[in-house]
Enzyme design. Sequence first.
Site, PDB file in Angstrom:
ATOM      1  N   GLU A  66       0.881  -1.163   0.000  1.00  0.00           N
ATOM      2  CA  GLU A  66       0.000   0.000   0.000  1.00  0.00           C
ATOM      3  C   GLU A  66       0.918   1.213   0.000  1.00  0.00           C
ATOM      4  O   GLU A  66       1.585   1.488   1.002  1.00  0.00           O
ATOM      5  CB  GLU A  66      -0.918  -0.022   1.220  1.00  0.00           C
ATOM      6  CG  GLU A  66      -2.159   0.826   1.041  1.00  0.00           C
ATOM      7  CD  GLU A  66      -1.897   2.304   1.206  1.00  0.00           C
ATOM      8  OE1 GLU A  66      -1.845   3.014   0.174  1.00  0.00           O
ATOM      9  OE2 GLU A  66      -1.708   2.757   2.338  1.00  0.00           O
TER      10      GLU A  66
ATOM     11  N   CYS B  68      -1.818   9.001   2.893  1.00  0.00           N
ATOM     12  CA  CYS B  68      -1.650   8.556   1.506  1.00  0.00           C
ATOM     13  C   CYS B  68      -2.834   8.959   0.640  1.00  0.00           C
ATOM     14  O   CYS B  68      -2.682   9.178  -0.564  1.00  0.00           O
ATOM     15  CB  CYS B  68      -1.433   7.047   1.462  1.00  0.00           C
ATOM     16  SG  CYS B  68      -2.780   6.080   2.206  1.00  0.00           S
TER      17      CYS B  68
END
Length: 488
Positions: free
Chosen positions: A253, A287
């Site tokens: 990720e 993110c």
Amino acid sequence: MALLDENRWNDLIFTDGRWRGGSGETVDVLEPATGSTLGKLNLATPADVEAASRTAAAAQREWAAAPHVERAAVLRRAAALWAEHAEEISWWNIREVGAVPGMAGFAVQTAEQECWEAASLPGRPYGELIPTGEPRLSMTRRYPVGVVGVIAPFNVPIILAIRSVAPALALGNAVLLKPDPRTAVTGGLVLARIFQEAGLPDGLFQVLPGGRDVGEAVVTDPRTAVLSFTGSTEAGRRVGELAGRHLKRAHLELGGNSALIVLAEADVDQAVNLAAWGSWFHQGQICMTTGRHLVHESLYDDFVERLAAKAAQLPVGDPARDEVALGPVIDAGQRDKIHDIVTSSAGVPGVRLAAGGEYDQLFYRPTVLAGVTASTPAFAREIFGPVAPVARFGSLDEAVALAGDSEYGLSLGIVTRDALRGVELADRIPTGIAHINDQTVNDEANAPFGGVGASGTGSRFGGAAANIEAFTETRWITVRSQAAGYPF
């Protein structure tokens, strides 16, 4: 008694179910808002990883064989402990990470929910019957992978560790966790204490804070079967390459540069509210942060003016002592990277610094850059700071082209009065996550999470299906009532 009594963990690491000295150096646990020392942290070394993996592998076999209700009970107790100690853990999150209280509280609540969700996994069906052309019973069955290596970053350390740790443990695995040394208390030691108090058997969960060498040791150790990495795309590429050479699955990720598209019929005030939260929540150190604002030309000037006005009035400061909207960024290196992107972008002809672009120590003002294009550094790069670059578009095709002009594909937000039109537009833009009439930063424990392209290897976190796929292996099994016969 305090969960994180400093006398219990100060200058120690957690392996084999106990607190002991690591083989590495001792570093200060620093508060980014003030620079003061909150404690001492002992770092692990590759030798510690090797020892920890050996005991983890031994402990895992018995844990995998334990009744599913036993594993579920540990996760339920862990969930209750997050709630019981929420105030103390939030305090550490505010001080060590620089999170504002709302963010700190959200992280703890999410950790609690991650454990509740994980507690449901041991009781789920772990296989299925499948058709066969032979006179036999044919089935698939899921098994734990063994030892899972989890490498988690500094920015949201509790969530980005527990979302892999909890389901991996629940499904019968052992876990080696390497938190970022900058946030290893909330990103590692808190989890150790939670699972210790929840009654997790010794050796199943080991916390190994350290640098790149420790991360590489976790990836290459012969006993770690699966790697779960959250961090930058650059680091993720290295992890993926290293895991590939060792024939290991790596769930990655990675970074993002998510777009918020404001269509012509959108309400500007609503759009600005979403944009501000998407870009400046947690200082932009997420993110999913909105890194690109794409606004229809008919609303563009009004949007920039109102977003800049909001930036100017938001308070920035020490979240442990003042009521602020933004706290500090994690360290001087991150601050300087943010400022370099802002200043280089502001120097591009046609780009205007509409708000911010200034800092005091580690406190960076919320920033608005107007007039950016696809070639502007702030548009093209992940900033990981409180910066809102704003570009204009005229047609939906232009909006799709701008949104898709990125190597990243994590999250997407679309603001419109026609929700179905928003869904149709989202279908044209490749991302792992899309929100209609919301900004890009959203997370729930039961929802699949992940990105495409340079944002990672897809939805490998969240939701039962993703977690079971991530942390188990599938075996084909057949059963005959008597031995098969063959022609020779």
